[in-house]
Design an enzyme around this catalytic site. Structure first.
Site, PDB file in Angstrom:
ATOM      1  N   ASP A  52      -2.549 -10.440  -2.274  1.00 10.37           N
ATOM      2  CA  ASP A  52      -3.095 -10.001  -0.986  1.00 10.37           C
ATOM      3  C   ASP A  52      -4.586  -9.683  -1.174  1.00 10.37           C
ATOM      4  O   ASP A  52      -5.018  -9.309  -2.276  1.00 10.37           O
ATOM      5  CB  ASP A  52      -2.341  -8.756  -0.514  1.00 10.37           C
ATOM      6  CG  ASP A  52      -2.745  -8.278   0.876  1.00 10.37           C
ATOM      7  OD1 ASP A  52      -2.021  -8.587   1.843  1.00 10.37           O
ATOM      8  OD2 ASP A  52      -3.791  -7.592   1.005  1.00 10.37           O
TER       9      ASP A  52
ATOM     10  N   ASP B 272      -4.401 -12.788   4.025  1.00  6.48           N
ATOM     11  CA  ASP B 272      -5.735 -12.287   4.386  1.00  6.48           C
ATOM     12  C   ASP B 272      -6.808 -12.730   3.378  1.00  6.48           C
ATOM     13  O   ASP B 272      -7.978 -12.401   3.533  1.00  6.48           O
ATOM     14  CB  ASP B 272      -5.755 -10.765   4.613  1.00  6.48           C
ATOM     15  CG  ASP B 272      -4.902  -9.977   3.630  1.00  6.48           C
ATOM     16  OD1 ASP B 272      -4.419 -10.563   2.637  1.00  6.48           O
ATOM     17  OD2 ASP B 272      -4.724  -8.760   3.848  1.00  6.48           O
TER      18      ASP B 272
ATOM     19  N   HIS C 184      -6.216  -7.190  -0.252  1.00  6.12           N
ATOM     20  CA  HIS C 184      -6.431  -5.773  -0.574  1.00  6.12           C
ATOM     21  C   HIS C 184      -5.689  -5.387  -1.856  1.00  6.12           C
ATOM     22  O   HIS C 184      -4.595  -5.896  -2.114  1.00  6.12           O
ATOM     23  CB  HIS C 184      -5.934  -4.893   0.575  1.00  6.12           C
ATOM     24  CG  HIS C 184      -6.549  -5.209   1.908  1.00  6.12           C
ATOM     25  ND1 HIS C 184      -5.959  -6.066   2.812  1.00  6.12           N
ATOM     26  CD2 HIS C 184      -7.711  -4.798   2.459  1.00  6.12           C
ATOM     27  CE1 HIS C 184      -6.736  -6.164   3.892  1.00  6.12           C
ATOM     28  NE2 HIS C 184      -7.808  -5.405   3.712  1.00  6.12           N
TER      29      HIS C 184
ATOM     30  N   HIS D  31       0.820  -1.223   0.000  1.00  9.67           N
ATOM     31  CA  HIS D  31       0.000   0.000   0.000  1.00  9.67           C
ATOM     32  C   HIS D  31       0.852   1.271   0.000  1.00  9.67           C
ATOM     33  O   HIS D  31       0.311   2.372  -0.097  1.00  9.67           O
ATOM     34  CB  HIS D  31      -0.948   0.042   1.207  1.00  9.67           C
ATOM     35  CG  HIS D  31      -1.945  -1.067   1.220  1.00  9.67           C
ATOM     36  ND1 HIS D  31      -2.757  -1.351   0.142  1.00  9.67           N
ATOM     37  CD2 HIS D  31      -2.260  -1.988   2.177  1.00  9.67           C
ATOM     38  CE1 HIS D  31      -3.536  -2.383   0.434  1.00  9.67           C
ATOM     39  NE2 HIS D  31      -3.246  -2.800   1.656  1.00  9.67           N
TER      40      HIS D  31
HETATM   41  C1  SP5 Z   1      -1.071  -5.099   4.021  1.00 12.80           C
HETATM   42  C2  SP5 Z   1      -2.523  -5.110   4.367  1.00 12.80           C
HETATM   43  O1  SP5 Z   1      -3.157  -6.157   4.342  1.00 12.80           O
HETATM   44  N1  SP5 Z   1      -3.086  -3.943   4.757  1.00 12.80           N
HETATM   45  C3  SP5 Z   1      -4.450  -3.881   5.094  1.00 12.80           C
HETATM   46  C4  SP5 Z   1      -4.852  -2.538   5.551  1.00 12.80           C
HETATM   47  C5  SP5 Z   1      -6.280  -2.541   6.004  1.00 12.80           C
HETATM   48  N2  SP5 Z   1      -6.611  -1.320   6.632  1.00 12.80           N
HETATM   49  C6  SP5 Z   1      -7.907  -1.213   7.174  1.00 12.80           C
HETATM   50  C7  SP5 Z   1      -8.072  -2.128   8.350  1.00 12.80           C
HETATM   51  C8  SP5 Z   1      -9.411  -2.002   8.988  1.00 12.80           C
HETATM   52  C9  SP5 Z   1      -9.492  -2.993  10.099  1.00 12.80           C
HETATM   53  N3  SP5 Z   1     -10.781  -3.018  10.727  1.00 12.80           N
HETATM   54  C10 SP5 Z   1     -11.344  -4.348  10.649  1.00 12.80           C
HETATM   55  C11 SP5 Z   1     -12.326  -4.568  11.738  1.00 12.80           C
HETATM   56  C12 SP5 Z   1     -12.725  -6.014  11.712  1.00 12.80           C
HETATM   57  N4  SP5 Z   1     -13.413  -6.351  12.908  1.00 12.80           N
HETATM   58 ZN    ZN Z   2      -4.156  -7.087   2.876  1.00 12.25          ZN
END
Ligand code: SP5
Ligand code: ZN
Length: 348
Positions: free
Chosen positions: A203, A292, A205, A169
Site C-alpha cells: 500500500d 493507492d 502508506h 493502519h
Molecule cells: C488504507 C489507507 O490507504 N489509508 C490511508 C489513510 C490516509 N489518511 C489521510 C487521508 C488524507 C486525505 N486528504 C487528501 C486530500 C487530497 N486532495
Molecule cells: Zn494507503
C-alpha cells in the site's frame, strides 16, 4: 481463484472525514471501491466469489486487545446514549482529544478513551462500522483457512480477500487511517501456527498497524514499501531504522520512498524486499495490496503505471509461495477494478 467478499461492508459508509483545519472532506474510503473490484472480478472467468464464514472472534483477539475490540463494538451506541446534542441519526463519531507519546494512561472517561483508541480523524465510526469491520476480517480469515486446506509444497495456492474496510493502519489497540481491525495481521497470525509467514505491504502508506502487531515476533517477517512518512500519513512510523525489537529484532523492514517514485525505482526496492523474503524462506506469504500506489490515485503521490502494477504482481508471484492477497487502500474508483485484475492475474 477463490475471492472472499461480503456485502456487509455497506454497513460502513461514513460521509466525511476531517482534514487539517477541521475541514469536512468527502471520505475516499467508500463502498464503491469494493463494488468496482467485485464487478471487474465477475467479468473474468477465473474468480470464484465466496461469502466468508463468520466465526473467528478468537483469531481476532489473538492480534487485538480485548478492551479495544469491545470499545469499537460499543463506542457508537455509548456515544449516542451519552451525547444528546450531537446525536442525529446519521452522525459520525470522532474524538476531540488525543494522548501524547509520553503521557498515555487509559482514562475511565468515555471521551478520554475515544482519543486513546482512535489515532486520527480518518477513522470515522458510524453505527455499522464494527459489523462491517468484522465481515472484512472474516474475508481474510476464510482466505487463510482456504490456503491451509489446499496448499501443497510444490503448488502455491493463492486466495484473495476483498476486504473493506481496510486494515493495515489498525494496531493492537488502535484504529486509524480508514482501518479498524487488521485483516492481514489476523490472517497471518492464523497461518503462523503452521509455519513462518512473511507479510509484504505494498500500500502507498506505511503499514504501521501491522508493524505494531508483529514488532516483537520473529515468526512473522513484516516488510512495508511506502511513501516516506516524513511527508506522508502515517507520519510517526514507517522509517527505515524501525527494524523490530527483542525477539522480533531484524524481522521488520521499512522501505520509505520519495513522493513521485516511478516504476523502475520501485522495482529496485521491491527486488530488495523479495530477496529478504527469499532468505527468510517463509511457508506462507500475505500481501497487503493498496492500489493507492497508482499514478492517478487521488491520495497517493507515486507514479506507478498499469504496467508497473502488473510487473509488481508478477515479481511477487514469482516467489512461488502460497499467498493470501488482502485488499488495503486505493481510491481511484474508475480504475481500481481494472488495476486489481491486472495485479491478481499473476496469481491464478
Ligand atoms: C488504507 C489507507 O490507504 N489509508 C490511508 C489513510 C490516509 N489518511 C489521510 C487521508 C488524507 C486525505 N486528504 C487528501 C486530500 C487530497 N486532495
Ligand atoms: Zn494507503
Amino acid at each position: 481463484m477463490k475471492v472472499f467478499y461480503s456485502d456487509n461492508h455497506f454497513l460502513h459508509n461514513p460521509t466525511y472525514e476531517l482534514a487539517e483545519g477541521g475541514v469536512r472532506e468527502e471520505i475516499h474510503e467508500k463502498p464503491i471501491r469494493a463494488l468496482q473490484i467485485l464487478h471487474a472480478l465477475t467479468k473474468t472467468d477465473w474468480a470464484e466469489i465466496i461469502t466468508p464464514d463468520t466465526d473467528g472472534l478468537e483469531s481476532i483477539l489473538e492480534v487485538h486487545d480485548v478492551e479495544y475490540l469491545s470499545f469499537i463494538k460499543n463506542v457508537y451506541r455509548e456515544w449516542r446514549e451519552l451525547s444528546l446534542q450531537t446525536s442525529n441519526e446519521d452522525a459520525t463519531f470522532f474524538p476531540a482529544i488525543f494522548p501524547r507519546q509520553k503521557w498515555y494512561k487509559k482514562p475511565e472517561s468515555f471521551f478520554g478513551r475515544m482519543g486513546y483508541y482512535i489515532s486520527d480523524l480518518s477513522a470515522p465510526i458510524v453505527s455499522g462500522t464494527y459489523d462491517a469491520a468484522l465481515s472484512s476480517v472474516y474475508c481474510a480469515v476464510s482466505g487463510a483457512k482456504e490456503i491451509l486446506k489446499n496448499s501443497l509444497p510444490s503448488f502455491p495456492y493463492n486466495t484473495f480477500a476483498l476486504c473493506r474496510p481496510p486494515g493495515h493502519h489498525a494496531g493492537r489497540a488502535n484504529c486509524g487511517g480508514y482501518c479498524y481491525i487488521n485483516n492481514a495481521s489476523v490472517a497471518a497470525n492464523i497461518l503462523s501456527k503452521t509455519g513462518n509467514v512473511a507479510i509484504l505491504d505494498i500500500d502507498y502508506h506505511a503499514g504501521n498497524g501491522t508493524q505494531d502487531i508483529f514488532f516483537r515476533r520473529s515468526d512473522v517477517l513484516t516488510i512495508s514499501i511506502h511513501a516516506n512518512p516524513n511527508h506522508e500519513y502515517p507520519y510517526f512510523s514507517g522509517y527505515a531504522d524501525e527494524i523490530g525489537e527483542n525477539e522480533g529484532s531484524g524481522f521488520h523492514r521499512n522501505y520509505p520512498l520519495d513522493v513521485g517514485t516511478s516504476d523502475n525505482k520501485y522495482y529496485k526496492v521491491l527486488e530488495d524486499a523479495l530477496t529478504l523474503i527469499n532468505n527468510y524462506s517463509p511457508k506462507y506469504l500475505v500481501v497487503s495490496v493498496g492500489m493507492d500506489i497508482y499514478s492517478e490515485d487521488p491520495i497517493g503521490r507515486f507514479k506507478i503505471s498499469e504496467n508497473g502494477i502488473n510487473q509488481i504482481g508478477k515479481r511477487i508471484a514469482d516467489l512461488h509461495l502460497p499467498a493470501l492477497i488482502v485488499m488495503e487502500g486505493g481510491y481511484n474508483t474508475a480504475q481500481i477494478g481494472q488495476n486489481m485484475i491486472i495485479f491478481l492475474e499473476n496469481f491464478i
